[in-house]
Write a protein that holds these residues in place. Structure first.
Motif, PDB file in Angstrom:
ATOM      1  N   LYS A  36       0.872  -1.131   0.008  1.00 54.91           N
ATOM      2  CA  LYS A  36       0.051  -0.096   0.068  1.00 54.91           C
ATOM      3  C   LYS A  36       0.834   1.179   0.125  1.00 54.91           C
ATOM      4  N   PRO A  37       1.296   1.858  -1.330  1.00 55.92           N
ATOM      5  CA  PRO A  37       2.237   2.747  -1.493  1.00 55.92           C
ATOM      6  C   PRO A  37       1.436   4.183  -0.632  1.00 55.92           C
ATOM      7  N   THR A  42       6.057   7.830  -1.322  1.00 56.60           N
ATOM      8  CA  THR A  42       6.707   7.705  -2.593  1.00 56.60           C
ATOM      9  C   THR A  42       7.675   8.898  -2.909  1.00 56.60           C
ATOM     10  N   GLY A  43       6.714   9.868  -2.896  1.00 48.34           N
ATOM     11  CA  GLY A  43       7.595  11.396  -3.161  1.00 48.34           C
ATOM     12  C   GLY A  43       8.882  11.419  -2.641  1.00 48.34           C
ATOM     13  N   TRP A  44       9.175  10.980  -1.381  1.00 44.58           N
ATOM     14  CA  TRP A  44      10.660  11.168  -0.801  1.00 44.58           C
ATOM     15  C   TRP A  44      11.566  10.121  -1.519  1.00 44.58           C
ATOM     16  N   LEU A  45      11.021   8.756  -1.912  1.00 42.18           N
ATOM     17  CA  LEU A  45      11.710   7.882  -2.697  1.00 42.18           C
ATOM     18  C   LEU A  45      12.353   8.477  -3.904  1.00 42.18           C
ATOM     19  N   VAL A  88      18.032   3.890   4.383  1.00 39.96           N
ATOM     20  CA  VAL A  88      17.464   2.789   5.087  1.00 39.96           C
ATOM     21  C   VAL A  88      16.389   3.066   5.829  1.00 39.96           C
ATOM     22  N   THR A  89      16.601   4.144   6.457  1.00 34.42           N
ATOM     23  CA  THR A  89      15.297   4.533   7.717  1.00 34.42           C
ATOM     24  C   THR A  89      14.245   4.774   6.670  1.00 34.42           C
ATOM     25  N   LEU A  90      14.195   5.492   5.667  1.00 37.27           N
ATOM     26  CA  LEU A  90      13.105   5.779   5.062  1.00 37.27           C
ATOM     27  C   LEU A  90      12.214   4.555   4.230  1.00 37.27           C
ATOM     28  N   GLU A 102       1.898   3.981   4.485  1.00 38.41           N
ATOM     29  CA  GLU A 102       1.545   5.163   5.227  1.00 38.41           C
ATOM     30  C   GLU A 102       1.936   5.079   6.773  1.00 38.41           C
ATOM     31  N   ALA A 103       1.619   3.707   7.089  1.00 44.42           N
ATOM     32  CA  ALA A 103       1.753   3.502   8.649  1.00 44.42           C
ATOM     33  C   ALA A 103       3.208   3.437   8.825  1.00 44.42           C
ATOM     34  N   TYR A 104       3.965   2.763   8.061  1.00 44.86           N
ATOM     35  CA  TYR A 104       5.286   2.685   8.197  1.00 44.86           C
ATOM     36  C   TYR A 104       6.081   4.292   8.174  1.00 44.86           C
ATOM     37  N   PHE A 105       5.444   5.147   7.647  1.00 44.63           N
ATOM     38  CA  PHE A 105       6.053   6.451   7.353  1.00 44.63           C
ATOM     39  C   PHE A 105       5.880   7.221   8.774  1.00 44.63           C
ATOM     40  N   PHE A 106       4.311   7.009   9.261  1.00 43.43           N
ATOM     41  CA  PHE A 106       4.110   7.888  10.295  1.00 43.43           C
ATOM     42  C   PHE A 106       4.553   7.483  11.558  1.00 43.43           C
ATOM     43  N   ARG A 107       4.837   5.914  11.549  1.00 43.48           N
ATOM     44  CA  ARG A 107       5.443   5.277  12.500  1.00 43.48           C
ATOM     45  C   ARG A 107       7.065   5.718  12.825  1.00 43.48           C
ATOM     46  N   ASN A 108       7.682   6.220  11.625  1.00 47.08           N
ATOM     47  CA  ASN A 108       9.081   6.192  11.670  1.00 47.08           C
ATOM     48  C   ASN A 108       9.320   7.666  11.476  1.00 47.08           C
TER      49      ASN A 108
END
Length: 152
Positions: A36-37, A42-45, A88-90, A102-108
């Motif tokens: 689930k992008p 995705t913009g950061w990538l 690697v963090t992103l 989305e969950a991964y991004f907000f968790r980190n």
């Protein structure tokens, strides 16, 4: 081979590893139909796919540095390593199938933005360590750009 050329090989390897990490992750997201992008992630990538060659290109400004000592070399390599750590963090190294980015991004997000702010602080130091000619050649908006990214 100059000292800079010799030392820049190591820096190029670290930056190359960061590019490979991001590209591998983008391809995995693309082929994983359960992933689930998240548009911000995705913009950061894609921003990193622009930023990494840009970073490598401007590392070339160190070629004018006359005397290389280990602390100066370690600073430049440390900057590249910090950028790799950000990548690697992103994007996790071992993403299971169906990751909700989305969950991964907000968790980190605190780690992600703290690392990015630190990268910008090191970037300002890098710019000034390259010498007065480099500072004079910087566009007038550069410091405002750095302050914006450090503060955001």
């Amino acid at each position: 081979m100059s000292t800079f050329e010799y030392l820049s090989v190591f820096i190029s390897i670290v930056i190359g590893l960061a590019v490979v990490h991001i590209l591998r992750g983008v391809v995995q997201i693309f082929i994983d139909q359960e992933a689930k992008p998240f548009w911000i992630h995705t913009g950061w990538l894609f921003y990193l796919l622009y930023f990494l060659p840009f970073f490598w290109w401007f590392t070339f400004d160190w070629r004018h540095h006359e005397t290389w000592t280990f602390p100066v070399f370690f600073f430049v390599v440390g900057y590249a390593m910090l950028v790799y750590a950000f990548c690697v963090t992103l994007l996790p190294s071992r993403a299971e199938r169906g990751v909700d980015f989305e969950a991964y991004f907000f968790r980190n997000h605190r780690r992600i933005f703290s690392l990015w702010a630190f990268i910008k602080i090191v970037d300002v130091a890098d710019s000034f360590l390259k010498g007065p000619e480099n500072v004079a050649a910087m566009p007038g908006w550069y410091l405002w750009y750095a302050v914006f990214f450090i503060g955001s």
